[in-house]
Design a protein around this motif. Structure first.
Motif, short mmCIF file in Angstrom:
data_model
loop_
_atom_site.label_atom_id
_atom_site.label_comp_id
_atom_site.label_asym_id
_atom_site.label_seq_id
_atom_site.Cartn_x
_atom_site.Cartn_y
_atom_site.Cartn_z
N GLU A 1 0.81 -1.22 0.00
CA GLU A 1 0.00 0.00 0.00
C GLU A 1 0.85 1.27 0.00
N ASP A 2 1.98 1.26 0.70
CA ASP A 2 2.78 2.49 0.74
C ASP A 2 3.31 2.86 -0.64
N ILE A 3 3.57 1.87 -1.48
CA ILE A 3 4.00 2.13 -2.85
C ILE A 3 2.81 2.51 -3.73
N LYS A 4 1.70 1.81 -3.55
CA LYS A 4 0.49 2.12 -4.34
C LYS A 4 0.05 3.57 -4.16
N LYS A 5 0.21 4.10 -2.94
CA LYS A 5 -0.22 5.46 -2.67
C LYS A 5 0.57 6.49 -3.47
N LEU A 6 1.77 6.13 -3.89
CA LEU A 6 2.61 7.05 -4.66
C LEU A 6 2.43 6.89 -6.17
N MET A 7 1.69 5.88 -6.58
CA MET A 7 1.54 5.60 -8.01
C MET A 7 0.59 6.59 -8.67
N ALA A 8 0.97 7.00 -9.86
CA ALA A 8 0.14 7.92 -10.64
C ALA A 8 0.33 7.59 -12.12
N PRO A 9 -0.71 7.77 -12.93
CA PRO A 9 -0.57 7.51 -14.36
C PRO A 9 0.36 8.52 -15.02
N ALA A 10 0.93 8.15 -16.14
CA ALA A 10 1.80 9.06 -16.88
C ALA A 10 1.01 10.25 -17.41
N LYS A 11 1.57 11.44 -17.29
CA LYS A 11 0.92 12.63 -17.85
C LYS A 11 1.07 12.67 -19.37
N PHE A 12 2.27 12.34 -19.84
CA PHE A 12 2.55 12.34 -21.27
C PHE A 12 3.48 11.18 -21.59
N ASP A 13 3.78 10.99 -22.87
CA ASP A 13 4.60 9.85 -23.29
C ASP A 13 6.07 10.24 -23.47
N ALA A 14 6.85 9.26 -23.90
CA ALA A 14 8.30 9.46 -24.01
C ALA A 14 8.67 10.43 -25.13
N MET A 15 7.87 10.52 -26.19
CA MET A 15 8.16 11.48 -27.25
C MET A 15 8.00 12.91 -26.74
N HIS A 16 6.99 13.13 -25.90
CA HIS A 16 6.83 14.43 -25.25
C HIS A 16 8.07 14.72 -24.39
N GLY A 17 8.54 13.71 -23.67
CA GLY A 17 9.74 13.87 -22.86
C GLY A 17 10.96 14.19 -23.69
N ALA A 18 11.07 13.58 -24.87
CA ALA A 18 12.22 13.84 -25.74
C ALA A 18 12.20 15.26 -26.26
N ILE A 19 11.03 15.79 -26.53
CA ILE A 19 10.92 17.19 -26.96
C ILE A 19 11.27 18.12 -25.82
N LEU A 20 10.84 17.78 -24.59
CA LEU A 20 11.26 18.56 -23.43
C LEU A 20 12.78 18.56 -23.31
N LEU A 21 13.39 17.40 -23.55
CA LEU A 21 14.85 17.29 -23.49
C LEU A 21 15.51 18.24 -24.48
N ALA A 22 14.97 18.28 -25.71
CA ALA A 22 15.53 19.16 -26.73
C ALA A 22 15.41 20.63 -26.32
N LYS A 23 14.29 20.99 -25.73
CA LYS A 23 14.10 22.38 -25.28
C LYS A 23 15.03 22.72 -24.12
N GLN A 24 15.21 21.77 -23.20
CA GLN A 24 16.13 21.99 -22.09
C GLN A 24 17.55 22.17 -22.61
N HIS A 25 17.93 21.37 -23.60
CA HIS A 25 19.26 21.45 -24.20
C HIS A 25 19.50 22.81 -24.81
N GLU A 26 18.47 23.34 -25.49
CA GLU A 26 18.57 24.67 -26.10
C GLU A 26 18.78 25.75 -25.05
N ARG A 27 17.98 25.67 -23.96
CA ARG A 27 18.11 26.67 -22.90
C ARG A 27 19.48 26.63 -22.26
N ALA A 28 20.01 25.43 -22.08
CA ALA A 28 21.33 25.30 -21.47
C ALA A 28 22.43 25.84 -22.36
N ALA A 29 22.22 25.73 -23.68
CA ALA A 29 23.24 26.17 -24.63
C ALA A 29 23.17 27.66 -24.91
N ALA A 30 22.04 28.28 -24.56
CA ALA A 30 21.84 29.72 -24.87
C ALA A 30 22.75 30.60 -24.01
#
Length: 293
Positions: free
Chosen positions: A264-293
């Motif tokens: 139960e202690d683990i179940k209480k922390l479980m939540a469905p994914a907000k978005f998929d891995a492609m969304h995450g990869a686009i976030l990664l690209a945007k983060q990379h741009e901000r870091a390089a700016a």
């Protein structure tokens, strides 16, 4: 559209490569799927699949290959835990405007929590735990079922075959599961040896449904195999929580089977994914741009 900034999100797994093209505001313009993009398949093969998928996604977005050079690509690739493969990816002569790389687990975690603090456990043919907390991360498992991934479908299947072979030779208790597994090999241990010489993780994972069906029927061997896998995955989840993860998301073909068996202690922390891995990869690209700016 000619002047807008375009992002390519790549989710490169062992069996398929999914890509998405989006603009600065996050509007999805096109998607496509190609073959496996695990870096262990060879870096030329991986980029061949990525470029083919990107080309098709551009076509689906009403653009042509002349826009490949306008895509800022964030890539989550299976196999990238190996430094050898990271260096090959970073030095590859690609056609894109820019590239940045992470493991497919990292981008899946970014997407699942939309860039916020959290952790995931991918549990399917293989397993991999990933947490991202502020600017730190923790990756656990994901080294392949031969030496890691104890709670994976591939390891469950392999262990089922091993147990069946032991039972066949009188070194373990025979059950309905062990009998059924041996029947798949015509009750001949030699056939298991031949199978193992070329078997891929997915070939072992094909035995996993038999184990869960037998476990549901009360088979002792199956119960032991499932409990072993559950315990292995629970250890990963507890390590991610100890690292500071406030949310846990289980992903992959065995996610439901594992989630319902967690305390139960683990179940209480479980939540469905907000978005998929492609969304995450686009976030990664945007983060990379901000870091390089």
């Amino acid at each position: 559209m000619a002047n807008e900034r375009l992002y390519l999100g790549v989710d490169g797994g062992g069996t398929r490569c999914r890509v998405r093209i989006a603009n600065e505001s996050g509007c999805v313009l096109g998607e496509s799927v190609s073959g496996g993009a695990n870096t262990r398949l060879g870096i030329d093969h991986v980029f061949g699949e990525i470029i083919a998928a990107a080309s098709l996604a551009l076509s689906n977005a009403g653009m042509d290959d002349s826009r490949l050079g306008d895509l800022h690509a964030g890539m989550g690739l299976a196999g990238l835990p190996l430094e050898r493969d990271r260096k090959l990816a970073q030095s590859y002569a690609h056609p894109f405007a820019s590239t940045c790389f992470a493991t497919d687990a990292y981008t899946a975690c970014l997407g699942a929590h939309d860039g916020a603090n959290g952790a995931i456990l991918i549990v399917g043919t293989g397993t991999c735990g990933q947490a991202i907390i502020d600017n730190t991360e923790l990756a656990v498992a994901g080294w392949g079922f031969e030496v890691s991934d104890l709670g994976s479908g591939a390891r469950i299947g392999r262990n089922a075959i091993e147990t069946a072979l032991l039972a066949h030779e009188g070194l373990a208790e025979k059950t309905d599961l062990t009998t059924a597994v041996m029947a798949k090999f015509d009750n001949n241990p030699e056939n298991i040896v031949v199978f193992a010489e070329t078997a891929r993780p997915s070939d072992y994972g094909a035995f996993c449904p038999m184990v869960f069906d037998a476990e549901a029927a009360g088979d002792k061997a199956a119960i032991s195999l499932v409990n072993f896998a559950v315990d292995a995955n629970l250890k990963i989840l507890r390590k991610l929580v100890a690292f500071g993860a406030p949310r846990l998301t289980l992903m992959g073909g065995l996610a439901e089977q594992m989630a319902k068996r967690m305390p139960e202690d683990i179940k209480k922390l479980m939540a469905p994914a907000k978005f998929d891995a492609m969304h995450g990869a686009i976030l990664l690209a945007k983060q990379h741009e901000r870091a390089a700016a």
